[in-house]
Write a protein that holds these residues in place. Structure first.
Motif, mmCIF file in Angstrom:
data_model
loop_
_atom_site.group_PDB
_atom_site.id
_atom_site.type_symbol
_atom_site.label_atom_id
_atom_site.label_comp_id
_atom_site.label_asym_id
_atom_site.label_seq_id
_atom_site.Cartn_x
_atom_site.Cartn_y
_atom_site.Cartn_z
ATOM 1 N N ASP A 245 63.079 39.019 74.032
ATOM 2 C CA ASP A 245 61.883 39.719 73.539
ATOM 3 C C ASP A 245 62.209 40.510 72.282
ATOM 4 N N VAL A 246 63.341 41.208 72.288
ATOM 5 C CA VAL A 246 63.759 41.996 71.130
ATOM 6 C C VAL A 246 64.162 41.073 69.986
ATOM 7 N N ALA A 247 64.922 40.027 70.302
ATOM 8 C CA ALA A 247 65.407 39.104 69.275
ATOM 9 C C ALA A 247 64.248 38.440 68.546
ATOM 10 N N GLY A 248 63.182 38.152 69.261
ATOM 11 C CA GLY A 248 62.026 37.531 68.639
ATOM 12 C C GLY A 248 61.349 38.438 67.622
ATOM 13 N N VAL A 249 61.471 39.737 67.829
ATOM 14 C CA VAL A 249 60.830 40.695 66.933
ATOM 15 C C VAL A 249 61.729 41.032 65.743
ATOM 16 N N ILE A 250 63.023 41.250 66.002
ATOM 17 C CA ILE A 250 63.897 41.686 64.916
ATOM 18 C C ILE A 250 64.850 40.598 64.441
ATOM 19 N N GLU A 251 64.687 39.398 64.992
ATOM 20 C CA GLU A 251 65.447 38.232 64.545
ATOM 21 C C GLU A 251 66.952 38.453 64.594
ATOM 22 N N ILE A 252 67.433 38.824 65.779
ATOM 23 C CA ILE A 252 68.874 38.947 65.959
ATOM 24 C C ILE A 252 69.352 37.803 66.839
ATOM 25 N N GLY A 253 70.506 37.310 66.510
ATOM 26 C CA GLY A 253 71.162 36.358 67.391
ATOM 27 C C GLY A 253 72.249 37.115 68.113
ATOM 28 N N GLY A 254 73.055 36.407 68.821
ATOM 29 C CA GLY A 254 74.180 37.086 69.441
ATOM 30 C C GLY A 254 74.383 36.674 70.865
ATOM 31 N N PRO A 255 75.280 37.382 71.527
ATOM 32 C CA PRO A 255 75.641 37.024 72.886
ATOM 33 C C PRO A 255 74.493 37.244 73.864
ATOM 34 N N ARG A 256 74.635 36.631 75.018
ATOM 35 C CA ARG A 256 73.678 36.820 76.097
ATOM 36 C C ARG A 256 74.444 37.214 77.348
ATOM 37 N N VAL A 257 73.730 37.718 78.316
ATOM 38 C CA VAL A 257 74.332 38.190 79.558
ATOM 39 C C VAL A 257 74.611 36.998 80.465
ATOM 40 N N GLU A 258 75.854 36.915 80.930
ATOM 41 C CA GLU A 258 76.241 35.852 81.860
ATOM 42 C C GLU A 258 76.088 36.319 83.305
ATOM 43 N N ALA A 259 76.475 37.576 83.557
ATOM 44 C CA ALA A 259 76.426 38.105 84.921
ATOM 45 C C ALA A 259 76.268 39.616 84.887
ATOM 46 N N VAL A 260 75.645 40.147 85.944
ATOM 47 C CA VAL A 260 75.531 41.595 86.136
ATOM 48 C C VAL A 260 75.999 41.888 87.551
ATOM 49 N N ASP A 261 76.947 42.813 87.678
ATOM 50 C CA ASP A 261 77.425 43.199 89.004
ATOM 51 C C ASP A 261 76.345 44.059 89.662
ATOM 52 N N PRO A 262 75.761 43.593 90.779
ATOM 53 C CA PRO A 262 74.679 44.363 91.417
ATOM 54 C C PRO A 262 75.155 45.645 92.087
ATOM 55 N N ASP A 263 76.479 45.844 92.161
ATOM 56 C CA ASP A 263 76.998 47.070 92.765
ATOM 57 C C ASP A 263 77.163 48.198 91.757
ATOM 58 N N ASP A 264 77.726 47.861 90.581
ATOM 59 C CA ASP A 264 78.002 48.936 89.610
ATOM 60 C C ASP A 264 77.338 48.751 88.257
ATOM 61 N N GLY A 265 76.610 47.643 88.058
ATOM 62 C CA GLY A 265 75.891 47.432 86.804
ATOM 63 C C GLY A 265 76.745 46.926 85.664
#
Length: 95
Positions: A69-89
């Motif tokens: 959503d942000v990238a579409g507005v400000i045209e940034i590329g970059g890494p994406r999230v692969e995983a989030v630990d549901p215990d500690d974030g």
């Protein structure tokens, strides 16, 4: 229904972790402070749509939706999230 303060805090923790990792993976190119607040807010909103969940994949998808959503507005590329630990974030990024 309003999200609980604990869910909001956890969503904000994850969002901060995502933005920090994103900046690090972009060779330390930080967001402008105002843009950082905006990105965190978008990520929190996206995360609150799926919380509570114990699924790393669901959390990662929500984070990536927010980044897209942000990238579409400000045209940034970059890494994406692969995983989030549901215990500690903690987040793991992919290029």
């Amino acid at each position: 229904m309003l999200p609980s303060p604990d869910l909001e805090r956890f969503a904000t923790l994850i969002a901060d972790n995502v933005v920090t990792a994103y900046e690090r993976d972009r060779d330390g190119a930080p967001f402008h402070p105002t843009m950082r607040v905006t990105v965190v807010s978008v990520l929190v909103r996206s995360l609150l749509l799926v919380l509570p969940t114990r699924s790393s994949d669901v959390l990662a998808t929500a984070c990536n939706r927010g980044l897209d959503d942000v990238a579409g507005v400000i045209e940034i590329g970059g890494p994406r999230v692969e995983a989030v630990d549901p215990d500690d974030g903690a987040v793991t990024m992919r290029p």
